[in-house]
Design an enzyme around this catalytic site. Structure first.
Site, PDB file in Angstrom:
ATOM      1  N   GLU A  91       0.658  -1.071   0.033  1.00 14.42           N
ATOM      2  CA  GLU A  91      -0.024   0.062   0.084  1.00 14.42           C
ATOM      3  C   GLU A  91       0.933   1.424   0.027  1.00 14.42           C
ATOM      4  O   GLU A  91       2.019   1.041   0.819  1.00 14.42           O
ATOM      5  CB  GLU A  91      -0.980  -0.002   1.079  1.00 14.42           C
ATOM      6  CG  GLU A  91      -1.772  -1.200   1.100  1.00 14.42           C
ATOM      7  CD  GLU A  91      -2.716  -1.374   2.266  1.00 14.42           C
ATOM      8  OE1 GLU A  91      -3.957  -1.793   2.264  1.00 14.42           O
ATOM      9  OE2 GLU A  91      -2.388  -1.445   3.486  1.00 14.42           O
ATOM     10  N   CYS A 104       3.707   8.285   0.872  1.00  9.10           N
ATOM     11  CA  CYS A 104       4.218   7.497   1.918  1.00  9.10           C
ATOM     12  C   CYS A 104       4.109   6.149   1.197  1.00  9.10           C
ATOM     13  O   CYS A 104       3.496   5.333   1.147  1.00  9.10           O
ATOM     14  CB  CYS A 104       3.001   7.424   2.903  1.00  9.10           C
ATOM     15  SG  CYS A 104       3.230   6.371   4.384  1.00  9.10           S
ATOM     16  N   CYS A 111       5.557  -6.530   8.437  1.00 16.15           N
ATOM     17  CA  CYS A 111       6.722  -5.994   9.304  1.00 16.15           C
ATOM     18  C   CYS A 111       6.997  -6.931  10.401  1.00 16.15           C
ATOM     19  O   CYS A 111       6.045  -7.562  11.048  1.00 16.15           O
ATOM     20  CB  CYS A 111       6.463  -4.568   9.813  1.00 16.15           C
ATOM     21  SG  CYS A 111       7.748  -3.744  10.809  1.00 16.15           S
ATOM     22  N   CYS A 115       4.753  -4.091  16.816  1.00 14.19           N
ATOM     23  CA  CYS A 115       4.236  -2.989  17.591  1.00 14.19           C
ATOM     24  C   CYS A 115       2.964  -3.417  17.529  1.00 14.19           C
ATOM     25  O   CYS A 115       2.010  -3.620  16.685  1.00 14.19           O
ATOM     26  CB  CYS A 115       4.464  -1.701  16.769  1.00 14.19           C
ATOM     27  SG  CYS A 115       6.235  -1.334  16.688  1.00 14.19           S
ATOM     28  N   CYS A 118      -0.211  -1.198  15.799  1.00  8.82           N
ATOM     29  CA  CYS A 118       0.130  -1.025  14.510  1.00  8.82           C
ATOM     30  C   CYS A 118      -0.383  -2.146  13.735  1.00  8.82           C
ATOM     31  O   CYS A 118      -0.160  -3.337  13.965  1.00  8.82           O
ATOM     32  CB  CYS A 118       1.678  -0.810  14.243  1.00  8.82           C
ATOM     33  SG  CYS A 118       2.084  -0.787  12.608  1.00  8.82           S
ATOM     34  N   SER A 190      11.769   6.681   8.284  1.00  4.74           N
ATOM     35  CA  SER A 190      11.038   6.565   9.719  1.00  4.74           C
ATOM     36  C   SER A 190      11.483   5.059  10.259  1.00  4.74           C
ATOM     37  O   SER A 190      11.107   4.090   9.405  1.00  4.74           O
ATOM     38  CB  SER A 190       9.617   6.742   9.488  1.00  4.74           C
ATOM     39  OG  SER A 190       9.000   6.549  11.001  1.00  4.74           O
ATOM     40  N   ASN A 291      -4.416   5.883  15.989  1.00  6.15           N
ATOM     41  CA  ASN A 291      -5.630   5.595  15.162  1.00  6.15           C
ATOM     42  C   ASN A 291      -5.934   3.936  15.417  1.00  6.15           C
ATOM     43  O   ASN A 291      -5.167   3.016  15.596  1.00  6.15           O
ATOM     44  CB  ASN A 291      -5.163   5.296  13.484  1.00  6.15           C
ATOM     45  CG  ASN A 291      -4.850   6.813  12.988  1.00  6.15           C
ATOM     46  OD1 ASN A 291      -5.749   7.416  13.147  1.00  6.15           O
ATOM     47  ND2 ASN A 291      -3.654   6.967  12.540  1.00  6.15           N
ATOM     48  N   CYS A 334      -1.588   6.407   9.517  1.00  3.22           N
ATOM     49  CA  CYS A 334      -0.359   5.788  10.372  1.00  3.22           C
ATOM     50  C   CYS A 334      -0.841   4.636  10.935  1.00  3.22           C
ATOM     51  O   CYS A 334      -1.671   4.578  11.706  1.00  3.22           O
ATOM     52  CB  CYS A 334       0.351   6.630  10.730  1.00  3.22           C
ATOM     53  SG  CYS A 334       0.724   8.243  10.512  1.00  3.22           S
TER      54      CYS A 334
HETATM   55  N1  SAH Z   1       8.349   1.095  10.783  1.00  7.54           N
HETATM   56  C1  SAH Z   1       8.784   2.427  10.836  1.00  7.54           C
HETATM   57  C2  SAH Z   1       7.858   3.223   9.677  1.00  7.54           C
HETATM   58  C3  SAH Z   1       6.346   2.982   9.579  1.00  7.54           C
HETATM   59  S1  SAH Z   1       5.346   2.986  10.888  1.00  7.54           S
HETATM   60  C4  SAH Z   1       8.402   2.916  11.915  1.00  7.54           C
HETATM   61  O1  SAH Z   1       7.895   2.530  12.939  1.00  7.54           O
HETATM   62  O2  SAH Z   1       8.639   4.320  12.279  1.00  7.54           O
HETATM   63  C5  SAH Z   1       5.091   4.770  10.570  1.00  7.54           C
HETATM   64  C6  SAH Z   1       4.355   5.358  11.862  1.00  7.54           C
HETATM   65  O3  SAH Z   1       3.288   4.929  11.919  1.00  7.54           O
HETATM   66  C7  SAH Z   1       5.466   5.273  12.863  1.00  7.54           C
HETATM   67  O4  SAH Z   1       5.715   6.644  13.580  1.00  7.54           O
HETATM   68  C8  SAH Z   1       4.404   4.488  13.857  1.00  7.54           C
HETATM   69  O5  SAH Z   1       4.602   4.675  15.343  1.00  7.54           O
HETATM   70  C9  SAH Z   1       2.982   5.164  13.173  1.00  7.54           C
HETATM   71  N2  SAH Z   1       1.867   4.135  13.750  1.00  7.54           N
HETATM   72  C10 SAH Z   1       1.893   2.778  14.000  1.00  7.54           C
HETATM   73  N3  SAH Z   1       0.504   2.570  14.273  1.00  7.54           N
HETATM   74  C11 SAH Z   1      -0.163   3.573  14.443  1.00  7.54           C
HETATM   75  C12 SAH Z   1      -1.296   3.778  14.869  1.00  7.54           C
HETATM   76  N4  SAH Z   1      -2.362   2.783  15.541  1.00  7.54           N
HETATM   77  N5  SAH Z   1      -1.951   5.085  15.211  1.00  7.54           N
HETATM   78  C13 SAH Z   1      -0.981   6.199  14.604  1.00  7.54           C
HETATM   79  N6  SAH Z   1       0.270   5.968  14.407  1.00  7.54           N
HETATM   80  C14 SAH Z   1       0.743   4.560  14.031  1.00  7.54           C
HETATM   81 FE1  SF4 Z   2       6.511  -2.167  12.075  1.00 12.15          FE
HETATM   82 FE2  SF4 Z   2       6.670   0.448  12.373  1.00 12.15          FE
HETATM   83 FE3  SF4 Z   2       4.417  -0.677  12.503  1.00 12.15          FE
HETATM   84 FE4  SF4 Z   2       6.268  -1.034  14.419  1.00 12.15          FE
HETATM   85  S1  SF4 Z   2       5.092   0.952  13.812  1.00 12.15           S
HETATM   86  S2  SF4 Z   2       5.035  -2.675  13.485  1.00 12.15           S
HETATM   87  S3  SF4 Z   2       8.135  -0.818  13.029  1.00 12.15           S
HETATM   88  S4  SF4 Z   2       5.575  -0.613  10.624  1.00 12.15           S
END
Ligand code: SAH
Ligand code: SF4
Length: 348
Positions: A91, A104, A111, A115, A118, A190, A291, A334
């Site tokens: 995506e 983006c 991944c 996290c 996420c 990032s 989110n 995000c």
């Molecule tokens: N893996 C890298 C880049 C992709 S994630 C990283 O973690 O930085 C991109 C961004 O989305 C990160 O800053 C992450 O903290 C944010 N993100 C992930 N899940 C989210 C959510 N549920 N709500 C808002 N931001 C989120």
């Molecule tokens: Fe991967 Fe970034 Fe999502 Fe963490 S926030 S699971 S590092 S994509």
């Protein structure tokens, strides 16, 4: 050979070795490839006198583009689902600005950082993208959607430093002035904070590249509860690495902090966060209301709690802004990438 994985100089070199032709032919081919999706090498005047090399170029260099299998727009934000050659889907999100757009991009399918807040993290790692697959995402936005892509952020699916070589090569290709021409100062990488990866990036000495670190907590205990990767990379180690990260004058480190109700949003967290940030080179902090994921109980704090957190950091002298996440209703914001479509194999 895929054109999207080569800088113009690399292409010229291969071209010379393979066809004995000079930089002039190679460069006009390269420029034309990046300018138009339907470009036909046969149309280049420089090949008029050598139909053989023209034929060889047509068959040996591809710039096959991924197939757009879904396209959704809301609030001006467009999310593309792109099917790769093996049917996997990534995506790409296009965020419009005044007269250009930020793209983006994804760096992996899924991944492995896991996290908890996420959506992509819930998928696990399916595979790394190649440099060509990363570059093709930006190409699609420019050429297929006709949108001028001025900034690129590696904030889509995947952890870019877990796919280091491909991401570094993609940046080299993206910045080539004879191709997509996106300078490093307009590219943000990032990361969830992989210390060795940051060190390898520092060794490249790219002081104009923008580095963003997803912090999401002010101490290791909270961070580990949200980001398993924090078990291997403490905040102290992260701080040490960031303190020596090469940065051009005027460049700042970006710190991303997803605000989650009842987890990392109280005033004590804000105070601890400010202390941590003050020991770093110039930083800009982005606060992002969490989110919702399709299957997790994390929620954004109330507006009052977010304001209080924000204000506390301002009072502590931190350069901070609250980022409104666009595209949440198409799961394009995000951390929301990696829904049904990305997990499956694309419909063809
Ligand atoms: N893996 C890298 C880049 C992709 S994630 C990283 O973690 O930085 C991109 C961004 O989305 C990160 O800053 C992450 O903290 C944010 N993100 C992930 N899940 C989210 C959510 N549920 N709500 C808002 N931001 C989120
Ligand atoms: Fe991967 Fe970034 Fe999502 Fe963490 S926030 S699971 S590092 S994509």
């Amino acid at each position: 050979m895929n054109l999207f994985e080569l800088t113009c100089n690399q292409f010229t070199e291969r071209f010379r070795k393979q066809y004995g032709k000079g930089a002039c032919h190679a460069e006009s081919l390269y420029r034309s490839f990046y300018a138009d999706v339907g470009f036909d090498p046969a149309s280049l005047p420089c090949f008029a006198a050598s139909p053989q090399s023209r034929q060889a170029v047509v068959t040996q260099f591809s710039h096959r583009v991924p197939e757009v299998i879904d396209r959704q727009s809301r609030d001006g934000v467009t999310k593309l689902a792109l099917a790769l050659s093996d049917g996997r889907v990534v995506e790409t999100v296009v965020i419009p600005m005044a007269n250009h757009a930020t793209v983006c991009v994804s760096s992996q399918v899924g991944c492995r950082m896991g996290c908890r807040f996420c959506e992509t993290g819930g998928m696990g790692l399916i595979r790394n993208l190649t440099a060509a697959e990363i570059v093709a995402q930006v190409f699609m936005v420019k050429v297929v959607l006709g949108i001028v892509a001025r900034n690129v952020v590696f904030m889509g699916m995947g952890e870019p430093l877990d796919n280091f070589d491909a991401v570094v090569q993609a940046i080299r290709v993206l910045e080539d002035q004879r191709g997509l021409n996106i300078a490093k100062r307009r590219i943000t990488l990032s990361t969830a904070g992989l210390v060795e990866g940051i060190r390898s990036l520092a060794a490249l000495d790219w002081p104009h590249l923008k580095l963003a670190v997803s912090l999401n907590a002010a101490d290791d205990v909270v961070r580990r509860s949200l980001m398993p990767v924090a078990g291997r990379h403490t905040m102290a180690a992260l701080k040490q690495e960031l303190q020596t990260f090469p940065m051009a004058r005027g460049n700042v480190l970006l710190m991303e902090y997803v605000l989650i109700k009842g987890v990392n949003d109280d005033p004590a967290h804000a105070a601890r966060l400010a202390l941590f940030l003050k020991e770093l080179p110039p930083v800009r902090l982005n606060l992002i209301p969490c989110n919702p994921r399709s299957s997790a109980s994390y929620a954004p704090p109330s507006a009052t709690d977010m304001d209080r957190f924000h204000q506390r950091l301002i009072n502590d002298g931190i350069f901070v802004r609250m980022r409104k996440s666009k595209g949440a209703d198409i799961q394009g914001a995000c951390g929301q990438l990696g829904g049904r479509q990305a997990k499956g194999v694309g419909k063809r």
